[in-house]
Design a protein around this motif. Structure first.
Motif, mmCIF file in Angstrom:
data_model
loop_
_atom_site.group_PDB
_atom_site.id
_atom_site.type_symbol
_atom_site.label_atom_id
_atom_site.label_comp_id
_atom_site.label_asym_id
_atom_site.label_seq_id
_atom_site.Cartn_x
_atom_site.Cartn_y
_atom_site.Cartn_z
ATOM 1 N N ASN A 1 0.813 -1.231 0.000
ATOM 2 C CA ASN A 1 0.000 0.000 0.000
ATOM 3 C C ASN A 1 0.841 1.274 0.000
ATOM 4 N N THR A 2 2.074 1.191 -0.480
ATOM 5 C CA THR A 2 2.962 2.346 -0.519
ATOM 6 C C THR A 2 2.796 3.077 -1.841
ATOM 7 N N ASP A 3 2.818 4.405 -1.802
ATOM 8 C CA ASP A 3 2.729 5.228 -2.998
ATOM 9 C C ASP A 3 4.135 5.458 -3.532
ATOM 10 N N LEU A 4 4.464 4.795 -4.635
ATOM 11 C CA LEU A 4 5.777 4.925 -5.267
ATOM 12 C C LEU A 4 5.658 5.596 -6.639
ATOM 13 N N ARG A 5 4.548 6.290 -6.869
ATOM 14 C CA ARG A 5 4.331 6.912 -8.175
ATOM 15 C C ARG A 5 5.392 7.979 -8.440
ATOM 16 N N GLY A 6 6.056 7.829 -9.589
ATOM 17 C CA GLY A 6 7.079 8.791 -9.981
ATOM 18 C C GLY A 6 8.390 8.653 -9.219
ATOM 19 N N ALA A 7 8.522 7.635 -8.385
ATOM 20 C CA ALA A 7 9.756 7.442 -7.609
ATOM 21 C C ALA A 7 10.863 6.889 -8.500
ATOM 22 N N ASN A 8 12.107 7.215 -8.165
ATOM 23 C CA ASN A 8 13.265 6.699 -8.886
ATOM 24 C C ASN A 8 13.802 5.500 -8.116
ATOM 25 N N LEU A 9 13.538 4.292 -8.638
ATOM 26 C CA LEU A 9 14.004 3.054 -8.014
ATOM 27 C C LEU A 9 15.086 2.387 -8.871
ATOM 28 N N SER A 10 15.764 3.180 -9.701
ATOM 29 C CA SER A 10 16.769 2.603 -10.591
ATOM 30 C C SER A 10 17.905 1.989 -9.774
ATOM 31 N N GLY A 11 18.206 0.741 -10.066
ATOM 32 C CA GLY A 11 19.282 0.040 -9.374
ATOM 33 C C GLY A 11 18.962 -0.362 -7.951
ATOM 34 N N ALA A 12 17.724 -0.162 -7.499
ATOM 35 C CA ALA A 12 17.348 -0.525 -6.125
ATOM 36 C C ALA A 12 17.239 -2.042 -5.999
ATOM 37 N N ASN A 13 17.540 -2.560 -4.804
ATOM 38 C CA ASN A 13 17.429 -3.984 -4.531
ATOM 39 C C ASN A 13 16.117 -4.228 -3.788
ATOM 40 N N LEU A 14 15.135 -4.814 -4.490
ATOM 41 C CA LEU A 14 13.813 -5.085 -3.927
ATOM 42 C C LEU A 14 13.595 -6.570 -3.687
ATOM 43 N N LYS A 15 14.689 -7.325 -3.592
ATOM 44 C CA LYS A 15 14.580 -8.764 -3.417
ATOM 45 C C LYS A 15 13.858 -9.081 -2.105
ATOM 46 N N GLY A 16 12.767 -9.854 -2.190
ATOM 47 C CA GLY A 16 12.002 -10.249 -1.022
ATOM 48 C C GLY A 16 11.076 -9.163 -0.493
ATOM 49 N N ALA A 17 11.015 -8.015 -1.165
ATOM 50 C CA ALA A 17 10.157 -6.911 -0.700
ATOM 51 C C ALA A 17 8.693 -7.220 -0.982
ATOM 52 N N ASN A 18 7.816 -6.758 -0.100
ATOM 53 C CA ASN A 18 6.375 -6.925 -0.262
ATOM 54 C C ASN A 18 5.840 -5.691 -0.973
ATOM 55 N N LEU A 19 5.407 -5.871 -2.229
ATOM 56 C CA LEU A 19 4.879 -4.770 -3.032
ATOM 57 C C LEU A 19 3.376 -4.910 -3.259
ATOM 58 N N ASP A 20 2.679 -5.657 -2.387
ATOM 59 C CA ASP A 20 1.238 -5.849 -2.547
ATOM 60 C C ASP A 20 0.525 -4.498 -2.501
ATOM 61 N N ASP A 21 -0.303 -4.249 -3.513
ATOM 62 C CA ASP A 21 -1.111 -3.035 -3.615
ATOM 63 C C ASP A 21 -0.284 -1.748 -3.606
ATOM 64 N N ALA A 22 0.994 -1.826 -3.978
ATOM 65 C CA ALA A 22 1.818 -0.615 -4.078
ATOM 66 C C ALA A 22 1.492 0.096 -5.386
ATOM 67 N N TYR A 23 1.506 1.423 -5.367
ATOM 68 C CA TYR A 23 1.256 2.234 -6.552
ATOM 69 C C TYR A 23 2.592 2.559 -7.192
ATOM 70 N N THR A 24 2.834 2.014 -8.393
ATOM 71 C CA THR A 24 4.130 2.197 -9.041
ATOM 72 C C THR A 24 4.022 2.916 -10.385
ATOM 73 N N ASP A 25 2.903 3.585 -10.646
ATOM 74 C CA ASP A 25 2.732 4.293 -11.917
ATOM 75 C C ASP A 25 3.837 5.328 -12.086
ATOM 76 N N GLY A 26 4.533 5.272 -13.206
ATOM 77 C CA GLY A 26 5.566 6.253 -13.509
ATOM 78 C C GLY A 26 6.859 6.066 -12.741
ATOM 79 N N ALA A 27 6.975 4.999 -11.968
ATOM 80 C CA ALA A 27 8.214 4.760 -11.217
ATOM 81 C C ALA A 27 9.308 4.274 -12.165
ATOM 82 N N ASN A 28 10.546 4.690 -11.925
ATOM 83 C CA ASN A 28 11.690 4.266 -12.718
ATOM 84 C C ASN A 28 12.271 3.014 -12.067
ATOM 85 N N LEU A 29 12.117 1.870 -12.738
ATOM 86 C CA LEU A 29 12.619 0.602 -12.205
ATOM 87 C C LEU A 29 13.773 0.059 -13.032
#
Length: 189
Positions: A155-183
């Motif tokens: 349930n985290t708002d990650l819209r427009g966030a810069n996640l380039s090169g981030a390590n999300l291994k094992g992270a819980n992204l259920d219902d996260a808002y990722t529109d426009g996020a840089n992955l």
């Protein structure tokens, strides 16, 4: 040249001149802003304040201040002093306001950031491994190269966030808002 063609040529020339003027003005403003920025060597000599793991208050005063004056028939209203410290058991996570704060290169593993307001915050190269960020607002935040392994981002708002090169291994992204996020280059769960 006929009159309609002459008008079109005149309109085209006027549009080109205006566009060029806007570009020149924009370049001048950009150059002016760049020359007035603080040099990087000054920023590196400024000590970085310690950030306590329990951030239960907003970084700015947000409580209303009593300013009423006593009248003839009314007694003065006592102004309450701001509470100096809040115990960890009474922490209200929804009051954490870290929007726009620079937390780059920090170890934030012991922080409770559930429902924190962190829009536009710089968290580049930070360690948020296992941190509870559920319900947090990280819209537009810089999370590039951040360690988010096993973090709770539900349930985290990650819209427009810069996640380039981030390590999300094992992270819980259920219902996260990722529109426009840089992955780009991010390690996904």
């Amino acid at each position: 040249m006929s009159q309609p063609n002459q008008r079109q040529g005149l309109i085209f020339t006027l549009a080109a001149v205006l566009t060029g003027g806007v570009l020149v003005a924009g370049t001048m403003v950009y150059t002016l802003l760049k020359t007035t920025e603080t040099p990087s060597n000054i920023a590196s000599t400024t000590p970085i304040p310690n950030i306590s793991p329990n951030l239960s208050e907003a970084p700015v005063e947000t409580s209303p201040i009593a300013t009423s004056e006593p009248t003839e028939n009314t007694p003065p209203i006592p102004v309450q002093k701001k509470q100096q410290s809040i115990s960890p058991t009474k922490t209200n996570p929804s009051k954490k306001n870290l929007g726009g704060v620079n937390l780059a290169n920090k170890d934030l593993r012991r922080m409770n950031l559930q429902k924190a307001q962190m829009g536009g915050t710089n968290l580049a190269n930070s360690n948020l491994s296992g941190v509870d960020l559920s319900g947090a607002n990280l819209g537009g935040a810089n999370l590039s190269q951040t360690n988010l392994t096993n973090a709770n981002l539900s349930n985290t708002d990650l819209r427009g966030a810069n996640l380039s090169g981030a390590n999300l291994k094992g992270a819980n992204l259920d219902d996260a808002y990722t529109d426009g996020a840089n992955l780009n280059g991010a390690i996904l769960p």
